[in-house]
Write a protein that holds these residues in place. Structure first.
Motif, PDB file in Angstrom:
ATOM      1  N   TRP A 365       0.758  -1.207   0.202  1.00 62.17           N
ATOM      2  CA  TRP A 365      -0.399   0.079   0.129  1.00 62.17           C
ATOM      3  C   TRP A 365       0.488   1.373  -0.262  1.00 62.17           C
ATOM      4  CZ3 TRP A 365      -4.580  -0.260  -1.327  1.00 62.17           C
ATOM      5  CH2 TRP A 365      -5.750   0.535  -1.281  1.00 62.17           C
ATOM      6  N   PRO A 366       0.294   2.377  -0.862  1.00 62.42           N
ATOM      7  CA  PRO A 366       0.979   3.689  -0.728  1.00 62.42           C
ATOM      8  C   PRO A 366       1.068   4.216   0.143  1.00 62.42           C
ATOM      9  CG  PRO A 366      -0.516   3.427  -2.761  1.00 62.42           C
ATOM     10  CD  PRO A 366      -0.101   2.342  -2.228  1.00 62.42           C
ATOM     11  N   VAL A 367       1.530   4.854   0.779  1.00 65.03           N
ATOM     12  CA  VAL A 367       1.523   6.084   1.972  1.00 65.03           C
ATOM     13  C   VAL A 367       2.431   7.013   1.846  1.00 65.03           C
ATOM     14  CG1 VAL A 367       1.686   6.648   4.292  1.00 65.03           C
ATOM     15  CG2 VAL A 367       1.183   4.140   3.275  1.00 65.03           C
ATOM     16  N   TYR A 368       2.116   8.449   1.489  1.00 68.62           N
ATOM     17  CA  TYR A 368       2.454  10.360   2.069  1.00 68.62           C
ATOM     18  C   TYR A 368       2.903  10.281   3.156  1.00 68.62           C
ATOM     19  CZ  TYR A 368       4.091  14.216   1.626  1.00 68.62           C
ATOM     20  OH  TYR A 368       4.239  15.068   0.868  1.00 68.62           O
ATOM     21  N   LEU A 369       4.182  10.287   3.568  1.00 66.18           N
ATOM     22  CA  LEU A 369       4.539  10.853   5.037  1.00 66.18           C
ATOM     23  C   LEU A 369       5.154  12.396   4.716  1.00 66.18           C
ATOM     24  CD1 LEU A 369       7.030   7.569   5.571  1.00 66.18           C
ATOM     25  CD2 LEU A 369       4.897   7.861   5.578  1.00 66.18           C
ATOM     26  N   PRO A 370       4.282  13.317   5.589  1.00 67.36           N
ATOM     27  CA  PRO A 370       5.158  14.694   5.790  1.00 67.36           C
ATOM     28  C   PRO A 370       6.323  14.401   6.284  1.00 67.36           C
ATOM     29  CG  PRO A 370       3.383  13.811   7.484  1.00 67.36           C
ATOM     30  CD  PRO A 370       3.373  12.388   6.361  1.00 67.36           C
ATOM     31  N   ALA A 371       6.700  15.937   7.065  1.00 68.97           N
ATOM     32  CA  ALA A 371       8.074  16.117   7.012  1.00 68.97           C
ATOM     33  C   ALA A 371       8.044  15.404   7.643  1.00 68.97           C
ATOM     34  CB  ALA A 371       8.619  17.612   7.087  1.00 68.97           C
ATOM     35  N   GLY A 372       9.378  14.767   8.375  1.00 74.39           N
ATOM     36  CA  GLY A 372       9.981  14.235   9.399  1.00 74.39           C
ATOM     37  C   GLY A 372       9.571  12.276   9.821  1.00 74.39           C
ATOM     38  N   GLY A 373      10.558  11.771  11.114  1.00 71.97           N
ATOM     39  CA  GLY A 373      11.090  10.672  11.012  1.00 71.97           C
ATOM     40  C   GLY A 373       8.877   9.523  11.078  1.00 71.97           C
ATOM     41  N   TRP A 374       9.023   9.035  10.983  1.00 69.56           N
ATOM     42  CA  TRP A 374       7.709   7.733  10.911  1.00 69.56           C
ATOM     43  C   TRP A 374       8.466   6.252  10.600  1.00 69.56           C
ATOM     44  CZ3 TRP A 374       2.782  10.546  11.566  1.00 69.56           C
ATOM     45  CH2 TRP A 374       2.864  11.456  10.967  1.00 69.56           C
ATOM     46  N   TYR A 375       8.556   5.991  11.899  1.00 74.56           N
ATOM     47  CA  TYR A 375       8.078   4.607  12.192  1.00 74.56           C
ATOM     48  C   TYR A 375       7.121   3.768  11.637  1.00 74.56           C
ATOM     49  CZ  TYR A 375      12.133   6.175  14.814  1.00 74.56           C
ATOM     50  OH  TYR A 375      13.503   6.732  15.055  1.00 74.56           O
ATOM     51  N   ASP A 376       7.062   2.506  10.788  1.00 76.61           N
ATOM     52  CA  ASP A 376       6.190   1.624  10.832  1.00 76.61           C
ATOM     53  C   ASP A 376       6.093   0.922  12.268  1.00 76.61           C
ATOM     54  OD1 ASP A 376       5.002  -1.286  10.222  1.00 76.61           O
ATOM     55  OD2 ASP A 376       5.616  -0.629   7.618  1.00 76.61           O
ATOM     56  N   LEU A 400       0.409   1.315   9.600  1.00 84.16           N
ATOM     57  CA  LEU A 400       0.375   2.576  10.400  1.00 84.16           C
ATOM     58  C   LEU A 400       1.716   2.654  10.804  1.00 84.16           C
ATOM     59  CD1 LEU A 400      -1.502   3.236  13.154  1.00 84.16           C
ATOM     60  CD2 LEU A 400      -0.887   0.991  14.077  1.00 84.16           C
ATOM     61  N   LEU A 401       1.739   4.430  11.351  1.00 85.97           N
ATOM     62  CA  LEU A 401       3.169   4.691  11.725  1.00 85.97           C
ATOM     63  C   LEU A 401       2.724   5.600  12.125  1.00 85.97           C
ATOM     64  CD1 LEU A 401       2.736   4.605   8.067  1.00 85.97           C
ATOM     65  CD2 LEU A 401       5.739   4.866   8.505  1.00 85.97           C
ATOM     66  N   VAL A 402       4.277   5.465  13.144  1.00 86.09           N
ATOM     67  CA  VAL A 402       3.841   6.180  14.092  1.00 86.09           C
ATOM     68  C   VAL A 402       5.063   7.178  14.304  1.00 86.09           C
ATOM     69  CG1 VAL A 402       4.192   6.255  16.733  1.00 86.09           C
ATOM     70  CG2 VAL A 402       3.675   4.171  15.694  1.00 86.09           C
ATOM     71  N   ARG A 403       4.940   9.007  14.312  1.00 88.09           N
ATOM     72  CA  ARG A 403       5.837  10.181  14.606  1.00 88.09           C
ATOM     73  C   ARG A 403       6.723  10.144  15.292  1.00 88.09           C
ATOM     74  NH1 ARG A 403       6.242  14.407  17.294  1.00 88.09           N
ATOM     75  NH2 ARG A 403       4.608  14.514  18.201  1.00 88.09           N
ATOM     76  N   ALA A 404       8.587  10.260  14.938  1.00 91.92           N
ATOM     77  CA  ALA A 404       9.376  10.455  15.710  1.00 91.92           C
ATOM     78  C   ALA A 404       8.877  11.302  16.486  1.00 91.92           C
ATOM     79  CB  ALA A 404      10.638  10.647  14.615  1.00 91.92           C
TER      80      ALA A 404
END
Length: 545
Positions: A365-376, A400-404
């Motif tokens: 699945w494609p996911v767009y991530l905004p600025a910063g780090g993101w953890y699966d 599901l991702l978690v913001r750094a």
């Protein structure tokens, strides 16, 4: 919430709550639909407030049996009154009914699953009608009915003449009058109980009356699932924070599949109102599609309940700040033009990015991530935004991702919210610079929070090149809502540690594995350092890296 439609017999009615508990799928409420013709629900029919006698031979005992299993009971109704109701003569004599109502679908005997039998609309624009209608619900409230499913609130036709104006003028606000009537009644009769209304229709301000909404009777296909996400985001931005869908879809124009139900259940776990429902409701219980889908549903229901400390804090933010729980990325990242039109992934609070899979057969699945780090959330892999990534998405995995920088307070796995106090909290921390989270708590049931009976506990994390410091603050506010003897478990997403010390306590021993007893720390083999600090309300932990 597990919603239902019609039952074959009383034994099936009793079996549903037992099965949920036996299968250990967390759930707090069961919802009962009205009787539609020969299809038996909780009442005698649409426009009645009396129980269906064959299905509910002893309503107090049946309700109490479900409540002993820690289920809240919610009943369904429309804003109409049936001519055979014992209340009809009084309502008509008092001028509480409109001339308009539901047409008769057929002459002769009642047909299966037909509910249109000439019922007439109640004029909720007249405050006296709302007060009278609530008084008719007092017996249900006394029996323990905790919430109200207020269906069909689109209201009378444009030509109708109501107490406060014509049907055209009042169309959009008609059902909000009904919401307010229930809220006023609850406040008078059960002032210590929070109001819960599940509504198909409403208007601006409905949230003030405990009114939540769902997206209506929708189809059971992936295109419809895909369409739900922007609906929920726009509802939240409109000031109505509590919204959900019929998990699995309602109407069945295409054959039911376990894949669709599992994917929809994953969205439900990150919707403000998490409720399974459908035209054939027996296909919309977590065990209806085999062992694999049942396990997926159980896992996401458990995750939903583990996240309750975090999610309940989001509810407090909705109450005090007007922020939705389910947030479009543009709310947090307004300067990123790539999220301005992005409506098929969202933030759960500030810290979790949810990207539901809405295409049949998809395993990535494609996911767009905004600025910063993101953890699966599942693998722990770190990705950097802004930019797109493609994530593995087998059926059991919701992207599901978690913001750094996030600090996520988690509770234990429970089967219902009354099972145990929140006496242990796991802090899931992804260190990145300086960050904080303020946990909100109250008694979870009453309205005492309005009088200041709540507490806030601040968590902080500061990551430096050679160490990470975590601070757990003292609860501020009403300490009685915080369980005595609370323990914390800190899970830090860092690659390794040399030593762990606690201010005022000294170094902690490194352990070989998890400890439920003494203080110490260990590596879990999945990229986390786990710290069990000493049992104290406030603590400062330093991890040397």
């Amino acid at each position: 919430l597990q919603s239902t439609r019609h039952f074959e017999d009383t034994e099936e009615l009793r079996r549903l709550p037992r099965t949920i508990r036996e299968k250990r799928i967390p759930c707090d409420g069961v919802i009962y639909l009205s009787t539609y013709g020969e299809a038996r629900g909780w009442n005698r029919g649409v426009g009645h407030l009396g129980f269906q006698p064959a299905l509910w031979p002893d309503p107090p005992a049946l309700i109490e049996e479900a409540r002993r299993q820690h289920f809240e009971i919610i009943t369904h109704e429309y804003p109409v009154l049936h001519e055979d109701s014992p209340l009809f003569a009084e309502a008509e004599a008092s001028g509480y009914l409109l001339d308009d109502g539901y047409g008769r679908s057929s002459e002769g005997p009642r047909r299966a699953a037909n509910y249109r039998e000439g019922q007439r609309y109640l004029d909720f624009s007249n405050p006296a009608v709302g007060a009278w209608w609530w008084s008719a619900h007092r017996e249900l409230a006394t029996l323990g009915v905790a919430g109200w499913w207020l269906d069909g609130g689109e209201g009378p036709p444009a030509t109708a003449k109501l107490h406060a104006g014509d049907g055209t003028l009042l169309h959009n606000i008609y059902d909000r009058f009904r919401h307010e009537a229930f809220a006023r009644g609850e406040a008078a009769d059960r002032p210590d109980q929070r109001v819960f209304l599940l509504c198909r229709s409403g208007a601006a301000g409905m949230q003030r009356f405990g009114a939540t909404c769902w997206s209506g009777d929708i189809n059971n296909d992936f295109a419809t699932l895909d369409a739900q996400i922007p609906l929920g985001l726009n509802t939240g931005l409109s000031g109505v924070p509590y919204w959900g869908t019929d998990v699995g879809g309602f109407f069945h124009p295409v054959p039911e599949t376990g894949e669709l139900y599992a994917r929809w259940f994953q969205l439900g776990a990150f919707s403000p109102i998490f409720r399974s429902h459908g035209w054939v409701w027996r296909e919309h219980v977590p065990w209806a599609h085999g062992a694999q889908v049942e396990k997926i549903c159980r896992d996401y229901a458990e995750l939903r309940y583990r996240l309750l400390p975090y999610t309940y804090t989001l509810a407090w933010q909705a109450h005090t700040l007007g922020l939705p729980l389910m947030r479009p990325l543009v709310l947090n990242y307004p300067d990123d033009p790539r999220v301005w039109q992005l409506g098929h992934e969202f933030l759960w609070g500030d810290d979790l990015l949810v990207a539901p899979v809405t295409r049949e057969g998809a395993t990535a699945w494609p996911v767009y991530l905004p600025a910063g780090g993101w953890y699966d959330f599942w693998s722990g892999t770190r990705h950097e935004g802004p930019g797109g990534v493609t994530l593995e998405a087998p059926l059991e995995r919701l992207p599901l991702l978690v913001r750094a920088g996030s600090i996520l307070p988690l509770g234990p796995v429970v089967q219902h919210t009354r099972e145990r106090p929140l006496d242990e909290i796991t802090l899931l921390i992804y260190p990145d610079g300086a960050s904080s989270f303020e946990l909100y708590e109250d008694d979870g049931r009453s309205n005492a929070y309005r009088e200041g009976r709540h507490a806030l506990t601040r968590f902080e994390c500061v990551a430096r090149p050679k160490d990470v410091t975590v601070r757990i603050g003292e609860p501020v506010g009403d300490r009685s809502v915080v369980p005595a003897g609370r323990r914390y478990l800190i899970r830090l997403r860092i690659d390794g540690a040399r030593a762990v010390t606690v201010e005022g306590h000294g170094p902690l021993p490194k352990l070989n594995g998890p400890s439920q007893d003494g203080a110490g720390w260990w590596e879990d083999g999945r990229g986390f350092i786990v710290v069990r600090p000493p049992a104290q309300t406030a603590v400062i932990v330093n991890v040397s890296t």
